[in-house]
Motif scaffolding. Sequence first.
Motif, PDB file in Angstrom:
ATOM      1  N   LEU A  54     -22.629  46.566   6.241  1.00  0.00           N
ATOM      2  CA  LEU A  54     -21.156  46.673   5.831  1.00  0.00           C
ATOM      3  C   LEU A  54     -20.390  47.707   6.507  1.00  0.00           C
ATOM      4  O   LEU A  54     -19.204  47.727   6.905  1.00  0.00           O
ATOM      5  CB  LEU A  54     -21.194  46.758   4.466  1.00  0.00           C
ATOM      6  CG  LEU A  54     -21.275  45.484   3.464  1.00  0.00           C
ATOM      7  CD1 LEU A  54     -21.437  45.955   2.171  1.00  0.00           C
ATOM      8  CD2 LEU A  54     -20.247  44.466   3.794  1.00  0.00           C
ATOM      9  N   ASP A  55     -21.082  48.956   6.457  1.00  0.00           N
ATOM     10  CA  ASP A  55     -20.425  50.300   7.044  1.00  0.00           C
ATOM     11  C   ASP A  55     -20.036  49.788   8.458  1.00  0.00           C
ATOM     12  O   ASP A  55     -18.875  50.123   9.150  1.00  0.00           O
ATOM     13  CB  ASP A  55     -21.352  51.447   7.033  1.00  0.00           C
ATOM     14  CG  ASP A  55     -21.297  51.823   5.444  1.00  0.00           C
ATOM     15  OD1 ASP A  55     -20.417  51.545   4.697  1.00  0.00           O
ATOM     16  OD2 ASP A  55     -22.360  52.694   5.079  1.00  0.00           O
ATOM     17  N   PHE A  56     -20.882  49.211   9.031  1.00  0.00           N
ATOM     18  CA  PHE A  56     -20.881  49.116  10.635  1.00  0.00           C
ATOM     19  C   PHE A  56     -19.652  48.046  10.896  1.00  0.00           C
ATOM     20  O   PHE A  56     -18.598  48.350  11.664  1.00  0.00           O
ATOM     21  CB  PHE A  56     -21.980  48.168  11.197  1.00  0.00           C
ATOM     22  CG  PHE A  56     -22.025  47.814  12.847  1.00  0.00           C
ATOM     23  CD1 PHE A  56     -21.739  48.462  13.715  1.00  0.00           C
ATOM     24  CD2 PHE A  56     -21.887  46.454  12.782  1.00  0.00           C
ATOM     25  CE1 PHE A  56     -21.391  48.058  15.086  1.00  0.00           C
ATOM     26  CE2 PHE A  56     -21.456  45.584  14.077  1.00  0.00           C
ATOM     27  CZ  PHE A  56     -21.578  46.854  15.188  1.00  0.00           C
ATOM     28  N   MET A  57     -19.375  46.979  10.022  1.00  0.00           N
ATOM     29  CA  MET A  57     -18.178  46.183  10.253  1.00  0.00           C
ATOM     30  C   MET A  57     -17.071  46.907   9.887  1.00  0.00           C
ATOM     31  O   MET A  57     -15.921  46.550  10.288  1.00  0.00           O
ATOM     32  CB  MET A  57     -18.604  44.909   9.149  1.00  0.00           C
ATOM     33  CG  MET A  57     -17.469  43.742   9.690  1.00  0.00           C
ATOM     34  SD  MET A  57     -17.846  42.327   8.872  1.00  0.00           S
ATOM     35  CE  MET A  57     -17.579  42.797   7.145  1.00  0.00           C
ATOM     36  N   PHE A  58     -16.910  47.592   8.587  1.00  0.00           N
ATOM     37  CA  PHE A  58     -15.701  47.995   8.159  1.00  0.00           C
ATOM     38  C   PHE A  58     -15.107  49.051   9.448  1.00  0.00           C
ATOM     39  O   PHE A  58     -13.775  49.413   9.528  1.00  0.00           O
ATOM     40  CB  PHE A  58     -16.058  48.832   6.833  1.00  0.00           C
ATOM     41  CG  PHE A  58     -16.312  47.718   5.757  1.00  0.00           C
ATOM     42  CD1 PHE A  58     -15.781  46.387   6.047  1.00  0.00           C
ATOM     43  CD2 PHE A  58     -16.898  48.364   4.581  1.00  0.00           C
ATOM     44  CE1 PHE A  58     -16.006  45.691   4.859  1.00  0.00           C
ATOM     45  CE2 PHE A  58     -16.744  47.442   3.582  1.00  0.00           C
ATOM     46  CZ  PHE A  58     -16.623  46.109   3.544  1.00  0.00           C
ATOM     47  N   SER A  59     -16.062  49.906   9.841  1.00  0.00           N
ATOM     48  CA  SER A  59     -15.534  50.845  10.866  1.00  0.00           C
ATOM     49  C   SER A  59     -15.296  50.343  11.960  1.00  0.00           C
ATOM     50  O   SER A  59     -14.525  51.022  12.874  1.00  0.00           O
ATOM     51  CB  SER A  59     -16.844  51.924  11.290  1.00  0.00           C
ATOM     52  OG  SER A  59     -17.890  51.067  11.823  1.00  0.00           O
ATOM     53  N   ALA A  60     -15.501  48.994  12.296  1.00  0.00           N
ATOM     54  CA  ALA A  60     -15.127  48.426  13.384  1.00  0.00           C
ATOM     55  C   ALA A  60     -13.505  47.762  13.312  1.00  0.00           C
ATOM     56  O   ALA A  60     -12.655  47.899  13.970  1.00  0.00           O
ATOM     57  CB  ALA A  60     -15.950  47.125  13.974  1.00  0.00           C
ATOM     58  N   ILE A  61     -13.523  47.089  12.156  1.00  0.00           N
ATOM     59  CA  ILE A  61     -12.219  46.406  11.806  1.00  0.00           C
ATOM     60  C   ILE A  61     -11.220  47.512  11.315  1.00  0.00           C
ATOM     61  O   ILE A  61      -9.837  47.375  11.584  1.00  0.00           O
ATOM     62  CB  ILE A  61     -12.498  45.361  10.769  1.00  0.00           C
ATOM     63  CG1 ILE A  61     -13.574  44.329  11.083  1.00  0.00           C
ATOM     64  CG2 ILE A  61     -11.327  44.531  10.253  1.00  0.00           C
ATOM     65  CD1 ILE A  61     -13.038  43.420  12.231  1.00  0.00           C
ATOM     66  N   GLY A  62     -11.882  48.451  10.687  1.00  0.00           N
ATOM     67  CA  GLY A  62     -10.613  49.415  10.084  1.00  0.00           C
ATOM     68  C   GLY A  62      -9.719  49.750  10.998  1.00  0.00           C
ATOM     69  O   GLY A  62      -8.510  49.921  10.927  1.00  0.00           O
ATOM     70  N   PRO A  63     -10.284  50.463  12.103  1.00  0.00           N
ATOM     71  CA  PRO A  63      -9.539  50.915  13.083  1.00  0.00           C
ATOM     72  C   PRO A  63      -8.221  50.086  13.734  1.00  0.00           C
ATOM     73  O   PRO A  63      -7.209  50.545  14.304  1.00  0.00           O
ATOM     74  CB  PRO A  63     -10.395  51.744  14.089  1.00  0.00           C
ATOM     75  CG  PRO A  63     -11.502  51.939  13.605  1.00  0.00           C
ATOM     76  CD  PRO A  63     -11.457  50.831  12.478  1.00  0.00           C
ATOM     77  N   ALA A  64      -8.789  48.623  14.073  1.00  0.00           N
ATOM     78  CA  ALA A  64      -7.942  47.798  14.467  1.00  0.00           C
ATOM     79  C   ALA A  64      -6.763  47.388  13.703  1.00  0.00           C
ATOM     80  O   ALA A  64      -5.367  47.389  13.934  1.00  0.00           O
ATOM     81  CB  ALA A  64      -8.747  46.595  14.780  1.00  0.00           C
ATOM     82  N   SER A  65      -7.079  47.494  12.252  1.00  0.00           N
ATOM     83  CA  SER A  65      -5.893  47.058  11.359  1.00  0.00           C
ATOM     84  C   SER A  65      -4.982  48.643  11.377  1.00  0.00           C
ATOM     85  O   SER A  65      -3.707  48.388  11.173  1.00  0.00           O
ATOM     86  CB  SER A  65      -6.626  47.024  10.006  1.00  0.00           C
ATOM     87  OG  SER A  65      -7.449  46.192   9.940  1.00  0.00           O
ATOM     88  N   GLU A  66      -5.526  49.633  11.428  1.00  0.00           N
ATOM     89  CA  GLU A  66      -4.655  50.738  11.510  1.00  0.00           C
ATOM     90  C   GLU A  66      -3.672  50.881  12.749  1.00  0.00           C
ATOM     91  O   GLU A  66      -2.488  51.082  12.849  1.00  0.00           O
ATOM     92  CB  GLU A  66      -5.518  52.153  11.141  1.00  0.00           C
ATOM     93  CG  GLU A  66      -4.582  53.282  11.375  1.00  0.00           C
ATOM     94  CD  GLU A  66      -5.579  54.551  11.101  1.00  0.00           C
ATOM     95  OE1 GLU A  66      -4.900  55.594  10.593  1.00  0.00           O
ATOM     96  OE2 GLU A  66      -6.792  54.588  11.584  1.00  0.00           O
TER      97      GLU A  66
END
Length: 454
Positions: A54-66
């Motif tokens: 979960l942490d791996f995926m969130f850290s990947a998707i989050g910056p793209a959203s930002e």
Amino acid sequence: MLKSIINYILDLGPAVFLPALMIIIGLIIRMKFRKAFTSALTLGVAFLGMSVVLDFMFSAIGPASEAFVKNTGLQLKAIDLGWTPLAAIAWAWPYAFLIFPIQIAINLIMLAFGWTNCLNVDMWNVWNKILTAVLVAGVTGSLPAAFIVAGIQVIFELKNADITQKQVYQITRIPGIALPHSMSMFAVVLAPLNRLLDFIPGLKNADVDAAKLKEKIGIFGENHVMGFIIGILIALFAKYDFKQTLTLGVQAATALTLFPMVAKLFMQALAPISDAAGEFMKKRFPGREFYIGLDWPFLAGQPELWVAAIILVPFILLMAVILPGNAVLPFGGIINICFVVPALIVTGKNLVRMVILGVITTPVFLYIATTFAPIITDLGKKVGTVEIPANQLITWNGMEMPVFRWVFSQGADIINGNFLGFAILVGWLAIYVWYYKHMKKREEIAEKELSANA
């Protein structure tokens, strides 16, 4: 002293605390220590493994959203920090530790009188009840109202576990497990909407899960390929360069591949405990079926959950930009687990319906997160667990069960003359009555299907 003991236990984290609790339960129900220890340790591995992915995926998707939000040039002043800061604020509440014995007492009383068959061992998520109490106290200014609503939430969670247990088993095939998590209460909103979709031509029989999608589109229905494609689309949305785009695609593919692998550990860990608990209870309570209530990650192996969650990311960002009155900058809760988990159950993991319901209800999450932002920010400043810049608000886009928390905080505010809020609460309770009967019927159908298959 009670507060110190509880804080020490919680500091162990769910990956340590839950296995320790499972060993105790295993020994009580007469499992051999070796078997109880092995099952409990495997459960800890499953929780920690799922947390890593979960942490791996969130850290990947989050910056793209930002990056997407920055590209729009919009200034949304309420930053969505996800659940972690909210948990910190909740635990820093001076009366937080009192919710622990309240949850345990209510659960044991309901079990004793036959009002539930769920033993909720997910003590880590007692913070959800604390957060509800904090928000109710923030709206009403009343401590008694806060504790009453938190207790009501415990009851609703246990009853919801009762009326969805067979349906959850149909999805996961993990025996003897139920979901008494607070996020499941958003199903009260989703179920009527899902029923309305039955009347739309082409949707009633459009039952598309990951397996059927794979049959129809071949290789493009594979978890890793779907993850790669969705990752690429999100990267393009964020205006990433070629290298960043491919990297995000592979990262999303990796996450969707690993989720089902880690989820198998839950089955391996929980099946022996469930079998032993079933035999133990049958001897002492003939005619009753008991099950263990766990945190939501045992559902995380379902690919539909993640495909829907990632597909909804662009819609969440787009609505954050265009919805009038929205102040939330989606970030920490951009992958809205709080929606997809109840949607998975309500739709029977129908991917098409999950996406449609997600698009329809995304404004609910954004607007309620906007509404609670001043209260959460004020509480965050008071307890000092989060540093908040001047003229900045903090909130949580997911809010786990946003409608329940908003409706009950407004309804409890009748003590300050908020009669409209109380009327809204009555309306929600009327919808809940329909929801309860509807899910009970579905549970009976699920039980018949399982018996026929057996």
